[in-house]
Write a protein that holds these residues in place. Structure first.
Motif, PDB file in Angstrom:
ATOM      1  N   ASP A 217     -13.042   0.394 -10.205  1.00  0.00           N
ATOM      2  CA  ASP A 217     -13.308  -0.089  -8.849  1.00  0.00           C
ATOM      3  C   ASP A 217     -14.113  -1.379  -8.841  1.00  0.00           C
ATOM      4  O   ASP A 217     -15.174  -1.468  -9.461  1.00  0.00           O
ATOM      5  N   ASP A 218     -13.585  -2.354  -8.123  1.00  0.00           N
ATOM      6  CA  ASP A 218     -14.165  -3.695  -8.000  1.00  0.00           C
ATOM      7  C   ASP A 218     -14.178  -4.453  -9.320  1.00  0.00           C
ATOM      8  O   ASP A 218     -14.909  -5.433  -9.470  1.00  0.00           O
TER       9      ASP A 218
ATOM     10  N   ALA B 212     -11.906  -3.327  -0.311  1.00  0.00           N
ATOM     11  CA  ALA B 212     -10.794  -3.417   0.634  1.00  0.00           C
ATOM     12  C   ALA B 212     -10.197  -2.041   0.905  1.00  0.00           C
ATOM     13  O   ALA B 212      -9.936  -1.675   2.063  1.00  0.00           O
ATOM     14  N   SER B 213      -9.988  -1.254  -0.155  1.00  0.00           N
ATOM     15  CA  SER B 213      -9.420   0.088   0.003  1.00  0.00           C
ATOM     16  C   SER B 213     -10.352   0.993   0.793  1.00  0.00           C
ATOM     17  O   SER B 213      -9.903   1.779   1.644  1.00  0.00           O
ATOM     18  N   GLU B 214     -11.644   0.886   0.496  1.00  0.00           N
ATOM     19  CA  GLU B 214     -12.632   1.715   1.168  1.00  0.00           C
ATOM     20  C   GLU B 214     -12.604   1.498   2.679  1.00  0.00           C
ATOM     21  O   GLU B 214     -12.605   2.454   3.464  1.00  0.00           O
ATOM     22  N   LYS B 215     -12.584   0.247   3.096  1.00  0.00           N
ATOM     23  CA  LYS B 215     -12.597  -0.063   4.535  1.00  0.00           C
ATOM     24  C   LYS B 215     -11.310   0.436   5.208  1.00  0.00           C
ATOM     25  O   LYS B 215     -11.352   1.052   6.284  1.00  0.00           O
ATOM     26  N   LEU B 216     -10.166   0.165   4.582  1.00  0.00           N
ATOM     27  CA  LEU B 216      -8.895   0.613   5.147  1.00  0.00           C
ATOM     28  C   LEU B 216      -8.859   2.138   5.302  1.00  0.00           C
ATOM     29  O   LEU B 216      -8.430   2.669   6.327  1.00  0.00           O
TER      30      LEU B 216
ATOM     31  N   GLU C 213      -3.458   5.628  -1.080  1.00  0.00           N
ATOM     32  CA  GLU C 213      -2.429   4.938  -0.298  1.00  0.00           C
ATOM     33  C   GLU C 213      -2.873   3.549   0.148  1.00  0.00           C
ATOM     34  O   GLU C 213      -2.111   2.828   0.798  1.00  0.00           O
ATOM     35  N   THR C 214      -4.107   3.169  -0.199  1.00  0.00           N
ATOM     36  CA  THR C 214      -4.636   1.868   0.237  1.00  0.00           C
ATOM     37  C   THR C 214      -5.094   1.032  -0.957  1.00  0.00           C
ATOM     38  O   THR C 214      -6.077   0.301  -0.879  1.00  0.00           O
TER      39      THR C 214
ATOM     40  N   ILE D 274      -4.549   4.802  -9.770  1.00  0.00           N
ATOM     41  CA  ILE D 274      -4.009   4.059 -10.909  1.00  0.00           C
ATOM     42  C   ILE D 274      -2.485   4.096 -10.877  1.00  0.00           C
ATOM     43  O   ILE D 274      -1.822   3.084 -11.108  1.00  0.00           O
ATOM     44  N   ALA D 275      -1.928   5.268 -10.567  1.00  0.00           N
ATOM     45  CA  ALA D 275      -0.470   5.395 -10.477  1.00  0.00           C
ATOM     46  C   ALA D 275       0.082   4.490  -9.382  1.00  0.00           C
ATOM     47  O   ALA D 275       1.120   3.832  -9.562  1.00  0.00           O
ATOM     48  N   SER D 276      -0.607   4.418  -8.253  1.00  0.00           N
ATOM     49  CA  SER D 276      -0.148   3.574  -7.143  1.00  0.00           C
ATOM     50  C   SER D 276      -0.296   2.088  -7.442  1.00  0.00           C
ATOM     51  O   SER D 276       0.414   1.263  -6.874  1.00  0.00           O
ATOM     52  N   SER D 277      -1.222   1.750  -8.340  1.00  0.00           N
ATOM     53  CA  SER D 277      -1.522   0.342  -8.620  1.00  0.00           C
ATOM     54  C   SER D 277      -0.455  -0.352  -9.447  1.00  0.00           C
ATOM     55  O   SER D 277      -0.370  -1.583  -9.455  1.00  0.00           O
ATOM     56  N   GLY D 278       0.334   0.421 -10.204  1.00  0.00           N
ATOM     57  CA  GLY D 278       1.300  -0.177 -11.116  1.00  0.00           C
ATOM     58  C   GLY D 278       0.722  -0.532 -12.473  1.00  0.00           C
ATOM     59  O   GLY D 278       1.406  -1.129 -13.311  1.00  0.00           O
ATOM     60  N   LEU D 279      -0.533  -0.144 -12.728  1.00  0.00           N
ATOM     61  CA  LEU D 279      -1.183  -0.477 -13.997  1.00  0.00           C
ATOM     62  C   LEU D 279      -0.977   0.586 -15.076  1.00  0.00           C
ATOM     63  O   LEU D 279      -1.301   0.351 -16.236  1.00  0.00           O
TER      64      LEU D 279
END
Length: 241
Positions: free
Chosen positions: A19-20, A27-31, A105-106, A141-146
């Protein structure tokens, strides 16, 4: 190209905070927070509540890293305290559940994260070291594509210890295919967790500091980077020094 870069670098194990550092958690936290409040029916004064939540959340995470509170307690308590501070009658347990469901999801990647992980994975091994919630971090991590570039993920939940505890890093490096202190490096944005942990464990570190913050702590990074694009050339320069 990767072979050429590999021959000019000494590091083979790259331990990244998540994270960060690779993912833009702010950004994810706020969304996720805004989405959660909307699901609970709160549509006004959310920005002020979010600022209060952030301050409470930061303090609770520091308490967790000191071993004073559990992660399960933290996940709900941050919402309870935030709601209490604004005299808002919402269920903190429901807020915690919805928020954690939303985080994967964010996901927002920090610029250069995928390219850097791909290149370093071709040179050696990339591992993730995180104090975050294990089930959520895996989904993020899975959602990130990394995922395809990452060899292993070490979490405080699975190790039983949190950064900067040396025992966390001992656990993490046991997950690597091979490990030597002089060919390993930690990259992270937090001086008090990532860099201090590296100092205590006795390996090199890179402080990811995009905001150009002053270092007023006892933690001493080997070097500092303002962007992820700087890290690869800096590692090469470090090897040549």
């Amino acid at each position: 190209m990767t072979h050429l870069i590999r021959s000019t670098m000494k590091h083979r194990l790259f331990l990244f905070d998540l994270d960060d550092t690779l993912l833009d958690f702010k950004a994810s936290e706020k969304l996720s927070f805004v989405r959660t409040m909307q699901q609970l029916g709160l549509h006004e004064a959310v920005d002020g509540l979010f600022l209060q939540y952030q301050a409470i959340n930061t303090a609770l995470w520091k308490s967790f890293e000191m071993g004073d509170v559990s992660k399960d307690f933290l996940k709900v308590e941050r919402f309870r305290k935030a709601f209490q501070s604004q005299d808002i009658q919402l269920d903190p347990e429901a807020a915690s559940r919805l928020y954690l469901e939303s985080l994967p999801e964010t996901v927002v990647l920090i610029d250069g994260a995928e390219q850097l992980c791909q290149t370093l994975a071709g040179i050696g091994e990339v591992g993730i070291i995180t104090n975050g919630v294990e089930s959520i971090q895996s989904r993020r991590i899975a959602s990130s594509g990394l995922s395809e570039h990452i060899s292993f993920v070490a979490t405080s939940e699975s190790s039983g210890y949190a950064k900067p505890d040396v025992r966390f890093f001992e656990y993490a490096t046991q997950m690597a295919r091979s490990f030597a202190k002089d060919t390993s490096i930690i990259v992270g944005d937090r001086l008090d967790a990532d860099i201090l942990g590296a100092n205590r464990f006795g390996i090199e570190s890179c402080w990811f500091n995009p905001d150009g913050l002053p270092n007023e702590s006892d933690a001493r990074p080997t070097y500092e980077a303002a962007s992820l694009h700087e890290i690869l050339p800096s590692l090469r320069e470090l090897a040549a020094a």
